[in-house]
Design an enzyme around this catalytic site. Structure first.
Site, PDB file in Angstrom:
ATOM      1  N   THR A 262       0.897  -1.142   0.000  1.00 42.70           N
ATOM      2  CA  THR A 262       0.000   0.000   0.000  1.00 42.70           C
ATOM      3  C   THR A 262       0.937   1.192   0.000  1.00 42.70           C
ATOM      4  O   THR A 262       2.086   1.048   0.407  1.00 42.70           O
ATOM      5  CB  THR A 262      -0.817   0.029   1.314  1.00 42.70           C
ATOM      6  OG1 THR A 262      -1.388  -1.251   1.518  1.00 42.70           O
ATOM      7  CG2 THR A 262      -1.902   1.067   1.283  1.00 42.70           C
TER       8      THR A 262
ATOM      9  N   ARG B 267     -13.248  -7.963  -3.801  1.00 39.53           N
ATOM     10  CA  ARG B 267     -12.787  -7.727  -2.424  1.00 39.53           C
ATOM     11  C   ARG B 267     -12.350  -6.277  -2.226  1.00 39.53           C
ATOM     12  O   ARG B 267     -11.604  -5.708  -3.024  1.00 39.53           O
ATOM     13  CB  ARG B 267     -11.607  -8.662  -2.129  1.00 39.53           C
ATOM     14  CG  ARG B 267     -10.993  -8.468  -0.749  1.00 39.53           C
ATOM     15  CD  ARG B 267      -9.674  -7.718  -0.780  1.00 39.53           C
ATOM     16  NE  ARG B 267      -8.996  -7.770   0.497  1.00 39.53           N
ATOM     17  CZ  ARG B 267      -7.839  -7.158   0.756  1.00 39.53           C
ATOM     18  NH1 ARG B 267      -7.219  -6.486  -0.177  1.00 39.53           N
ATOM     19  NH2 ARG B 267      -7.305  -7.238   1.952  1.00 39.53           N
TER      20      ARG B 267
ATOM     21  N   GLY C  30     -10.357  -3.951   0.521  1.00 40.22           N
ATOM     22  CA  GLY C  30      -9.508  -4.001   1.710  1.00 40.22           C
ATOM     23  C   GLY C  30      -9.694  -2.761   2.560  1.00 40.22           C
ATOM     24  O   GLY C  30     -10.708  -2.060   2.442  1.00 40.22           O
ATOM     25  N   ASP C  31      -8.729  -2.495   3.436  1.00 39.27           N
ATOM     26  CA  ASP C  31      -8.905  -1.384   4.376  1.00 39.27           C
ATOM     27  C   ASP C  31      -8.587  -0.023   3.771  1.00 39.27           C
ATOM     28  O   ASP C  31      -9.038   0.995   4.292  1.00 39.27           O
ATOM     29  CB  ASP C  31      -8.048  -1.597   5.623  1.00 39.27           C
ATOM     30  CG  ASP C  31      -6.562  -1.613   5.300  1.00 39.27           C
ATOM     31  OD1 ASP C  31      -6.175  -2.262   4.305  1.00 39.27           O
ATOM     32  OD2 ASP C  31      -5.784  -0.974   6.032  1.00 39.27           O
TER      33      ASP C  31
ATOM     34  N   THR D 164      -1.110   0.221   6.442  1.00 41.01           N
ATOM     35  CA  THR D 164      -0.766  -0.778   5.436  1.00 41.01           C
ATOM     36  C   THR D 164      -0.640  -2.130   6.116  1.00 41.01           C
ATOM     37  O   THR D 164      -0.071  -2.228   7.198  1.00 41.01           O
ATOM     38  CB  THR D 164       0.548  -0.419   4.712  1.00 41.01           C
ATOM     39  OG1 THR D 164       0.885  -1.502   3.833  1.00 41.01           O
ATOM     40  CG2 THR D 164       1.697  -0.203   5.694  1.00 41.01           C
ATOM     41  N   GLY D 165      -1.205  -3.157   5.503  1.00 40.98           N
ATOM     42  CA  GLY D 165      -1.096  -4.477   6.119  1.00 40.98           C
ATOM     43  C   GLY D 165      -2.194  -5.387   5.642  1.00 40.98           C
ATOM     44  O   GLY D 165      -2.784  -5.153   4.581  1.00 40.98           O
TER      45      GLY D 165
ATOM     46  N   GLY E 279      -5.437  -6.198   5.242  1.00 39.09           N
ATOM     47  CA  GLY E 279      -6.566  -5.278   5.320  1.00 39.09           C
ATOM     48  C   GLY E 279      -7.752  -5.759   6.125  1.00 39.09           C
ATOM     49  O   GLY E 279      -8.418  -4.963   6.793  1.00 39.09           O
TER      50      GLY E 279
END
Lengths: 344, 344
Positions: free
Chosen positions: A209, A237, A239-240, A260-261, A263
């Site tokens: 990210t 999908r 994500g965060d 970042t990670g 999500g």
């Protein structure tokens, strides 16, 4: 006594009429990330490492320059993120990972700390700089979050140029997709369950990210995040990154965060907003709040990743529970810092 | 001394081996909403009012029965929400509002307080009960949030029956769309700006959601929300209902929340999670925390709507800043309550 009072009034008037003088003394601060994950020095050539460090420095310096020249924190954030989106080194814009179907679906969001206005796009396939489209949603639509083909109709209605999805292609990410699909198929055969198979994917396939947080001379925070999401993602999908409160959050009363990670964990644990809630309601510093959420809440349940956090005094935390996070910062009282691995 | 210790061990063993006895003494609680907005007694016939009250009672009683029989809070939430989705009275499932293009795009989410697992779908057009699909995302996918055609591919992959989008049609909502489009066109002509035009739409066009929160005998909270979104929405707009932290949140350590209102504000102000953060970090009651966010944070900036909130002791708050909110609750220590207007 009367004289003093008059003098006070004159002084106050002088102060009020000279906001630029005051503003020039206010701190500015800029921080960026280019993703967290299993980034290990032993697996990177000196040339690769140099390329990352140079691009991180270029992006944080470009954002910092905007702030120093009196620009606002939103412009600093979009300036830095555009540079990271345009670089094939990071999982956002050019260099984004591939979906299971072999395409790129891009997500981005941005938030303004003064007003808590926000904009987000999800599943965009033909807009070169998703961070700019997210900002357009914030500034020029009645909505906060637009997804899929609708987000691109909105782009058309605002005159945004469309590009081919193949613009985002890179050979490196293509190879990652092939590896990820093979692993998912092998694991699904073994475990008979796609969920277990995807959960068994190495963390590297879930990460990547880019993001930025900034504080301008008016004391306003902003945060933004952009990503290609997770390698081999399916089923639309999200994500965060485009989820306000999960991947991005900004509030002048607490802090600005870009995450970042993995999500899914960042959505479930409302990571960006929870860090700011701890700053605001518990009186924690940004470093304490980030450490609590990243290392004490997320790590024990297997939620890997990191955050960049900034408060309205320009304090910065760059916190992660992975072996590394691409990151850089610069502020009025701290020189340029660029880091990749745990300690450096 | 030794005797006492043995007796203690025996007693402890008896307690540990009889969790069902203990569990039966634990409180259960159920609350639902069917949307907030400009609901005024003077504009409703006695028959309409009775129809709403009966359906609200049916849904809350059905969820409560699940809990009383020892079922879990997730089942209670989905049981109640399915009844509201299947009723044409509410803006979710059958009876959902129309998009600008004359279709229905449904959003839903669900969250489990014990594990903070969550599932959400956005822009679903052919699945009859979006709340069940959201639960399937939570329990049977590696993801938290799926959007658009991808969410329906996921439904296919899990054997979910698809329905025609016209199943959700109702004449009342069709007329609302015509009114909303005319208003948007008139205002756009006058103001030359679509954002201003949509912002000028009466609040009624932005409202309507259904939701539930529940506490089961094991002490676990759950929350869920389902909606057709905003009348005349465009561009793949996603509101707060499928956004974990905004429209839905559940954490056994703080509270469970389902929200309804002008979704953009609920995303920007991270409403559901902020209420729980105030419970957890400030030690507020659910009523105090809900009042602070709904009446002191949202109302001054024009964010209209409401929430249902429940903590792990079964305390319930039904809080809104609009003239009315369709709502009902029932718990071990409080009988059935059904309300529509401000005071009743």
């Amino acid at each position: 006594m009367k004289l003093f009072r008059s003098l006070n009034i004159v002084l106050m008037a002088a102060l009020l009429s000279a906001p630029s003088v005051l503003a020039d003394e206010r701190p500015v601060a800029m921080a960026i990330h280019g993703g967290a994950g299993t980034i290990e020095k032993s697996k990177m050539t000196a040339d690769q490492e140099r390329a990352y460090r140079e691009k991180l420095a270029e992006a944080v310096n470009a954002g910092y320059r905007v702030l120093e020249e009196g620009g606002d924190s939103l412009d600093a954030v979009t300036t830095a993120i555009r540079i990271l989106e345009d670089s094939p080194l990071f999982n956002a814009g050019i260099g984004a990972v591939y979906t299971y179907e072999g395409r790129h679906e891009l997500d981005a969001s941005i938030m303004e700390g003064a007003t808590r206005r926000a904009g987000a796009v999800a599943g965009v396939t033909t807009v070169r700089n998703p961070i700019d489209l997210a900002r357009m949603v914030m500034e020029d639509s009645p909505h906060v979050m637009l997804a899929g083909p609708g987000a691109e109709q909105f782009a058309d209605s605002r005159g945004v140029k469309r590009v081919e999805n193949s613009l985002f292609d890179t050979e490196r990410r293509r190879q990652q997709l092939e590896k990820a699909k093979k692993k998912i198929e092998d694991e699904t055969r073994q475990k008979g369950n796609e969920q277990a198979a995807v959960n068994a994917l190495p963390v590297a396939f879930r990460m990547g990210t880019v993001g930025a947080v900034a504080l301008d001379k008016s004391g306003n925070l902003a945060a933004g995040t952009s990503t290609g999401g997770m390698t081999a993602k399916r089923y639309g999908r999200i994500g965060d990154s485009p989820v306000i409160g999960a991947g991005t959050f900004a509030d002048n009363d607490s802090c600005a965060v870009s995450a970042t990670g993995h999500g899914e964990y960042f959505i479930r644990f409302n990571v960006a907003a929870d860090i700011c809630a701890r700053v605001q309601y518990q009186g924690k510093s940004v470093a304490e709040a980030a450490d609590a959420v990243i290392n004490q809440v997320l790590l024990p349940v297997g939620g890997t990743g990191g955050v960049i956090v900034m408060d309205a005094a320009g304090n910065i935390a760059l916190t992660f529970n992975t072996p590394g996070m691409y990151r850089a910062s610069r502020s009025s009282d701290k020189p340029l810092y660029v880091g990749i691995f745990d300690k450096e």
